[in-house]
Design an enzyme around this catalytic site. Structure first.
Site, mmCIF file in Angstrom:
data_model
loop_
_atom_site.group_PDB
_atom_site.id
_atom_site.type_symbol
_atom_site.label_atom_id
_atom_site.label_comp_id
_atom_site.label_asym_id
_atom_site.label_seq_id
_atom_site.Cartn_x
_atom_site.Cartn_y
_atom_site.Cartn_z
ATOM 1 N N HIS A 189 -10.424 1.074 2.432
ATOM 2 C CA HIS A 189 -10.194 2.142 3.414
ATOM 3 C C HIS A 189 -11.380 2.054 4.367
ATOM 4 C CE1 HIS A 189 -8.614 6.158 4.730
ATOM 5 N NE2 HIS A 189 -9.787 6.087 5.351
ATOM 6 N N ARG A 230 1.780 9.327 -6.049
ATOM 7 C CA ARG A 230 1.464 10.623 -6.687
ATOM 8 C C ARG A 230 1.826 10.596 -8.176
ATOM 9 N NH1 ARG A 230 -1.448 10.936 -2.246
ATOM 10 N NH2 ARG A 230 -0.419 11.852 -0.453
ATOM 11 N N ALA A 237 -3.845 14.970 5.215
ATOM 12 C CA ALA A 237 -3.579 13.727 5.953
ATOM 13 C C ALA A 237 -2.525 12.918 5.209
ATOM 14 C CB ALA A 237 -4.863 12.925 6.076
ATOM 15 N N HIS A 285 1.295 5.481 -1.751
ATOM 16 C CA HIS A 285 0.856 6.590 -2.609
ATOM 17 C C HIS A 285 2.079 7.156 -3.312
ATOM 18 C CE1 HIS A 285 -3.173 6.760 -0.762
ATOM 19 N NE2 HIS A 285 -2.524 6.294 0.285
ATOM 20 N N LEU A 292 -4.888 9.470 7.934
ATOM 21 C CA LEU A 292 -6.182 8.801 8.052
ATOM 22 C C LEU A 292 -6.054 7.352 7.633
ATOM 23 C CD1 LEU A 292 -8.490 11.633 6.679
ATOM 24 C CD2 LEU A 292 -8.391 10.778 9.031
ATOM 25 N N HIS A 294 3.083 14.689 1.216
ATOM 26 C CA HIS A 294 2.485 16.010 0.966
ATOM 27 C C HIS A 294 3.574 17.041 1.250
ATOM 28 C CE1 HIS A 294 -1.761 14.690 0.759
ATOM 29 N NE2 HIS A 294 -1.473 13.872 1.746
ATOM 30 N N LYS A 320 -9.677 -0.663 -5.211
ATOM 31 C CA LYS A 320 -9.634 0.083 -3.956
ATOM 32 C C LYS A 320 -10.985 0.706 -3.659
ATOM 33 C CE LYS A 320 -8.001 2.253 -0.419
ATOM 34 N NZ LYS A 320 -6.789 2.415 0.349
ATOM 35 N N HIS A 328 -4.324 -0.475 6.276
ATOM 36 C CA HIS A 328 -3.797 0.368 7.365
ATOM 37 C C HIS A 328 -4.673 0.331 8.613
ATOM 38 C CE1 HIS A 328 -6.685 2.967 5.405
ATOM 39 N NE2 HIS A 328 -5.857 3.337 4.448
ATOM 40 N N HIS A 365 0.860 -1.202 0.000
ATOM 41 C CA HIS A 365 0.000 0.000 0.000
ATOM 42 C C HIS A 365 0.886 1.239 0.000
ATOM 43 C CE1 HIS A 365 -3.724 2.233 1.694
ATOM 44 N NE2 HIS A 365 -2.825 3.150 1.349
ATOM 45 N N ASP A 389 1.491 2.733 3.533
ATOM 46 C CA ASP A 389 0.628 3.901 3.365
ATOM 47 C C ASP A 389 1.444 5.191 3.320
ATOM 48 O OD1 ASP A 389 -1.696 5.250 2.857
ATOM 49 O OD2 ASP A 389 -2.354 5.321 4.932
#
Ligand code: DOR
Ligand code: ZN
Length: 353
Positions: free
Chosen positions: A143, A25, A270, A23, A226, A258, A106, A181, A21, A254
């Protein structure tokens, strides 16, 4: 498969792990963050919550090309996911899975988190997709938080289990589900008592801090993610699950980068950016629990086993050495604050064996 890690060691040679899992971007951010994941993990499940979500086979194929172009390391495989919407086409999902573009789907409840406004407003809207996924053996990644603003933010995972998860597993008893998560003892217990088709990922950060830490000495937006971290008893339940040796619990960082401006803002995003030192963080946690010999199962074996894939044949080396985590990392024209910023971790990723 027996772990090859001895109980007290200064050097760990283990099968290369996977991140189930993450991210990544897109654009400049993608090209700057992907290397952190690729230097550690053989494969990674790529989250589809881009500004324009990955809802079709064509979008996933193009995104995979962009990820592969951004990664310089050899032998890193991005595994793509399909973002479920109220109007998702079950035929598109089946075609994407059968043509080896989609590995999983997802489920974001609409407005649960970053870029989830196109998510699912009612679980009944994706019945045909879940039927197809159950039939073809395609995992559903969840999620697990309700979005009802009347439900306290610290209760949203537990309420999701009662209201949604229990319904999904009754209606689709053979569907493979990864509860993503997880942050609560309720989620650990739910996964434990469910069938072998139900598993969970656990992040490095939810193993390290509880909700009080977010507010210690003043609010720390870099620990906000989150689902939000819960009470200490939940963190301890997650640690027990991670080191239990149960194949139902495996690694998923996860990692969610950012920029510093988007974190330290009146409306901070988050996400914890833990990719840079993910394996060092997990190794430290497992060592604190006297469970280093359980790290390989959690990081490198149980994930592929659940997804029906072979474990990686390559190996990585972790050495006992101080790793000083920078206070921030320069990324594009700005910075990102990584997880463990300013701390010293007791392990160092030395590279591939
Ligand atoms: O903290 C989070 N950040 N949780 C999510 O579910 C999404 C993620 C993101 O994309 O930033
Ligand atoms: Zn995520």
């Amino acid at each position: 498969m027996k772990s090859t890690i001895k109980k007290t060691v200064d050097r760990i040679v283990m099968r290369r792990p996977d991140d189930w899992h993450v991210h990544m971007r897109d654009g400049d951010m993608l090209s700057r963050v992907v290397g952190y994941t690729a230097k550690q993990f053989g494969r990674a499940i790529i989250m589809p919550n881009l500004a324009v979500p990955i809802t079709t086979v064509a979008l996933a194929r193009d995104y995979r090309i962009r990820i592969n172009a951004a990664v310089s390391e050899q032998n890193f495989t991005p595994l793509m996911t399909c973002y479920l919407t109220d109007t998702v086409d079950a035929g598109e999902i089946e075609q994407g899975f059968k043509s080896d573009v989609f590995t999983a789907c997802k489920l974001y409840p609409a407005n649960a988190t970053t870029n989830s406004s196109h998510g699912v407003t009612d679980i009944n809207n994706i019945t045909s997709a879940l039927e197809v996924m159950q039939r073809i053996g395609m995992p559903l990644l969840v999620h697990g938080e309700v979005t009802d603003s009347d439900v306290d933010i610290f209760d949203r995972e537990a309420v999701f289990i009662d209201q949604i998860m229990t319904k999904i597993i009754v209606d689709f008893p053979a569907l493979k589900i990864v509860f993503e998560h997880i942050t609560t003892k309720e989620a650990v217990d739910f996964v434990k008592v469910s069938g072998s088709n139900i598993a969970a990922t656990i992040t490095p950060h939810h193993l390290v801090y509880n909700r009080s830490a977010i507010f210690k000495g003043g609010i720390n937006p870099h620990l906000y993610c989150l689902p939000i971290a819960k009470r200490e008893r939940h963190r301890l339940a997650l640690r027990r699950a991670a080191i239990s040796g149960s194949p139902k619990f495996f690694l998923g960082t996860d990692s969610a980068p950012h920029t510093i401006e988007n974190k330290q803002s009146a409306c901070g995003c988050a996400g914890v950016f833990n990719a840079p030192y993910a394996m060092e963080s997990y190794a430290q946690t497992f060592e604190e629990e006297n469970a280093l010999h359980k790290l390989e199962g959690f990081a490198s074996q149980f994930g592929p086993q659940f997804y029906g894939l072979e474990p990686n044949t390559q190996k990585i080396v972790l050495e006992r050495a101080n790793t000083v985590v920078p206070a921030m990392l320069d990324i594009m024209d700005t910075q990102i604050v990584p997880f463990h910023a300013g701390e010293t971790l007791g392990w160092k990723l030395a590279g591939l064996a």
